[in-house]
Design a protein around this motif. Structure first.
Motif, mmCIF file in Angstrom:
data_model
loop_
_atom_site.group_PDB
_atom_site.id
_atom_site.type_symbol
_atom_site.label_atom_id
_atom_site.label_comp_id
_atom_site.label_asym_id
_atom_site.label_seq_id
_atom_site.Cartn_x
_atom_site.Cartn_y
_atom_site.Cartn_z
ATOM 1 N N LEU A 43 0.861 -1.172 0.000
ATOM 2 C CA LEU A 43 0.000 0.000 0.000
ATOM 3 C C LEU A 43 0.906 1.234 0.000
ATOM 4 C CD1 LEU A 43 -2.538 -1.250 2.673
ATOM 5 C CD2 LEU A 43 -2.615 -1.552 0.188
ATOM 6 N N VAL A 44 0.489 2.277 -0.701
ATOM 7 C CA VAL A 44 1.348 3.446 -0.887
ATOM 8 C C VAL A 44 0.620 4.709 -0.445
ATOM 9 C CG1 VAL A 44 2.690 4.794 -2.543
ATOM 10 C CG2 VAL A 44 2.461 2.320 -2.855
ATOM 11 N N LEU A 45 1.300 5.497 0.380
ATOM 12 C CA LEU A 45 0.837 6.835 0.738
ATOM 13 C C LEU A 45 1.729 7.835 0.014
ATOM 14 C CD1 LEU A 45 0.277 6.468 4.586
ATOM 15 C CD2 LEU A 45 -1.463 6.625 2.806
ATOM 16 N N ASP A 46 1.129 8.873 -0.534
ATOM 17 C CA ASP A 46 1.864 9.887 -1.291
ATOM 18 C C ASP A 46 1.839 11.214 -0.534
ATOM 19 O OD1 ASP A 46 2.882 11.722 -3.103
ATOM 20 O OD2 ASP A 46 1.771 10.909 -4.798
ATOM 21 N N GLY A 47 3.018 11.712 -0.176
ATOM 22 C CA GLY A 47 3.136 12.942 0.596
ATOM 23 C C GLY A 47 3.312 14.199 -0.222
ATOM 24 N N GLN A 48 3.120 14.132 -1.519
ATOM 25 C CA GLN A 48 3.358 15.278 -2.396
ATOM 26 C C GLN A 48 2.538 16.507 -2.009
ATOM 27 O OE1 GLN A 48 3.075 14.221 -6.488
ATOM 28 N NE2 GLN A 48 3.836 16.176 -7.207
ATOM 29 N N ALA A 49 1.325 16.337 -1.554
ATOM 30 C CA ALA A 49 0.459 17.476 -1.215
ATOM 31 C C ALA A 49 0.730 18.037 0.181
ATOM 32 C CB ALA A 49 -1.009 17.068 -1.317
ATOM 33 N N LEU A 50 1.460 17.290 0.997
ATOM 34 C CA LEU A 50 1.687 17.681 2.389
ATOM 35 C C LEU A 50 2.542 18.947 2.468
ATOM 36 C CD1 LEU A 50 1.128 16.832 5.305
ATOM 37 C CD2 LEU A 50 3.180 15.417 5.200
ATOM 38 N N GLN A 51 1.982 19.991 3.075
ATOM 39 C CA GLN A 51 2.674 21.279 3.156
ATOM 40 C C GLN A 51 2.975 21.690 4.587
ATOM 41 O OE1 GLN A 51 0.316 24.141 1.042
ATOM 42 N NE2 GLN A 51 0.336 22.940 -0.835
ATOM 43 N N ARG A 52 2.072 21.388 5.498
ATOM 44 C CA ARG A 52 2.261 21.773 6.902
ATOM 45 C C ARG A 52 2.072 20.536 7.771
ATOM 46 N NH1 ARG A 52 -1.685 25.954 9.456
ATOM 47 N NH2 ARG A 52 -2.606 24.034 10.092
ATOM 48 N N PHE A 53 3.032 20.297 8.658
ATOM 49 C CA PHE A 53 3.016 19.077 9.455
ATOM 50 C C PHE A 53 3.823 19.313 10.724
ATOM 51 C CE2 PHE A 53 6.353 19.057 6.307
ATOM 52 C CZ PHE A 53 7.486 18.860 7.085
ATOM 53 N N ASP A 54 3.656 18.399 11.668
ATOM 54 C CA ASP A 54 4.503 18.339 12.853
ATOM 55 C C ASP A 54 4.829 16.865 13.078
ATOM 56 O OD1 ASP A 54 2.244 17.240 14.102
ATOM 57 O OD2 ASP A 54 1.776 19.073 15.194
ATOM 58 N N SER A 55 5.450 16.558 14.183
ATOM 59 C CA SER A 55 5.860 15.175 14.427
ATOM 60 C C SER A 55 4.673 14.220 14.517
ATOM 61 C CB SER A 55 6.712 15.085 15.689
ATOM 62 O OG SER A 55 5.981 15.517 16.818
ATOM 63 N N THR A 56 3.501 14.749 14.744
ATOM 64 C CA THR A 56 2.300 13.911 14.774
ATOM 65 C C THR A 56 2.086 13.222 13.428
ATOM 66 O OG1 THR A 56 1.325 15.478 16.319
ATOM 67 C CG2 THR A 56 -0.170 13.911 15.310
ATOM 68 N N ALA A 57 2.525 13.854 12.357
ATOM 69 C CA ALA A 57 2.395 13.238 11.032
ATOM 70 C C ALA A 57 3.112 11.890 10.992
ATOM 71 C CB ALA A 57 2.931 14.170 9.951
ATOM 72 N N LEU A 58 4.270 11.814 11.636
ATOM 73 C CA LEU A 58 4.989 10.535 11.684
ATOM 74 C C LEU A 58 4.184 9.487 12.437
ATOM 75 C CD1 LEU A 58 8.657 11.666 12.345
ATOM 76 C CD2 LEU A 58 7.655 10.852 10.200
ATOM 77 N N ALA A 59 3.556 9.889 13.528
ATOM 78 C CA ALA A 59 2.731 8.947 14.288
ATOM 79 C C ALA A 59 1.586 8.419 13.430
ATOM 80 C CB ALA A 59 2.197 9.616 15.547
ATOM 81 N N VAL A 60 0.974 9.278 12.639
ATOM 82 C CA VAL A 60 -0.118 8.858 11.760
ATOM 83 C C VAL A 60 0.403 7.868 10.708
ATOM 84 C CG1 VAL A 60 -1.733 9.653 9.979
ATOM 85 C CG2 VAL A 60 -1.531 10.905 12.131
ATOM 86 N N LEU A 61 1.538 8.187 10.113
ATOM 87 C CA LEU A 61 2.114 7.299 9.097
ATOM 88 C C LEU A 61 2.481 5.945 9.692
ATOM 89 C CD1 LEU A 61 4.395 9.840 7.207
ATOM 90 C CD2 LEU A 61 2.122 9.009 6.542
ATOM 91 N N LEU A 62 3.056 5.959 10.870
ATOM 92 C CA LEU A 62 3.440 4.704 11.514
ATOM 93 C C LEU A 62 2.221 3.885 11.931
ATOM 94 C CD1 LEU A 62 6.494 5.957 13.549
ATOM 95 C CD2 LEU A 62 6.531 4.490 11.512
ATOM 96 N N GLU A 63 1.144 4.550 12.309
ATOM 97 C CA GLU A 63 -0.086 3.818 12.629
ATOM 98 C C GLU A 63 -0.685 3.195 11.362
ATOM 99 O OE1 GLU A 63 -3.259 2.136 14.790
ATOM 100 O OE2 GLU A 63 -1.235 2.753 15.323
ATOM 101 N N CYS A 64 -0.625 3.900 10.255
ATOM 102 C CA CYS A 64 -1.076 3.317 8.983
ATOM 103 C C CYS A 64 -0.248 2.074 8.655
ATOM 104 C CB CYS A 64 -0.952 4.336 7.855
ATOM 105 S SG CYS A 64 -2.170 5.659 7.887
ATOM 106 N N ARG A 65 1.061 2.180 8.873
ATOM 107 C CA ARG A 65 1.948 1.044 8.624
ATOM 108 C C ARG A 65 1.587 -0.130 9.537
ATOM 109 N NH1 ARG A 65 6.587 -1.216 10.743
ATOM 110 N NH2 ARG A 65 7.971 -2.167 9.207
ATOM 111 N N ARG A 66 1.365 0.150 10.809
ATOM 112 C CA ARG A 66 1.014 -0.906 11.753
ATOM 113 C C ARG A 66 -0.275 -1.617 11.335
ATOM 114 N NH1 ARG A 66 -2.151 -2.305 15.643
ATOM 115 N NH2 ARG A 66 -3.390 -0.420 15.560
ATOM 116 N N GLU A 67 -1.267 -0.839 10.946
ATOM 117 C CA GLU A 67 -2.538 -1.421 10.503
ATOM 118 C C GLU A 67 -2.340 -2.259 9.242
ATOM 119 O OE1 GLU A 67 -5.694 -1.377 11.712
ATOM 120 O OE2 GLU A 67 -5.176 -0.232 13.497
ATOM 121 N N ALA A 68 -1.539 -1.762 8.310
ATOM 122 C CA ALA A 68 -1.284 -2.511 7.079
ATOM 123 C C ALA A 68 -0.586 -3.833 7.390
ATOM 124 C CB ALA A 68 -0.444 -1.672 6.118
#
Length: 102
Positions: A43-68
């Motif tokens: 499964l692929v997530l594309d970050g091209q549109a991501l403009q504003r983020f904080d470290s919480t973004a990593l937590a979200v990505l890692l949770e997606c990975r865990r679920e996958a």
């Protein structure tokens, strides 16, 4: 045989602590998790549109990975903004988000 890799799911333009809960729910639904994808896909997530983020973004990505992973898939994140990629390096999770790029 057709390529079984689903289309990349775009990350939102803003992914901070404030948006994390709703973004995670939307991303998991867009990735067809839980359970609607046949096991064994990347499964692929594309970050091209991501403009504003904080470290919480990593937590979200890692949770997606865990679920996958829990459902028998792998997850790759592509086109992350350089700042988030560097933050992933500081936390030591680059290889979890894109094992081919770390």
């Amino acid at each position: 045989m057709a390529d079984s890799t689903p289309a990349a799911v775009p990350l939102p333009a803003v992914l901070t602590q404030h948006e994390a809960r709703s973004a995670l729910a939307q991303l998991l639904q867009a990735l067809a998790l839980p359970g609607r994808q046949p096991a064994g896909q990347t499964l692929v997530l594309d970050g091209q549109a991501l403009q504003r983020f904080d470290s919480t973004a990593l937590a979200v990505l890692l949770e997606c990975r865990r679920e996958a992973l829990q459902r028998g898939h792998s997850l790759r994140v592509q086109a992350l903004p350089e700042g988030l990629w560097k933050l992933a390096g500081l936390y030591g999770v680059q290889g979890l988000l894109d094992p081919h790029h770390a």
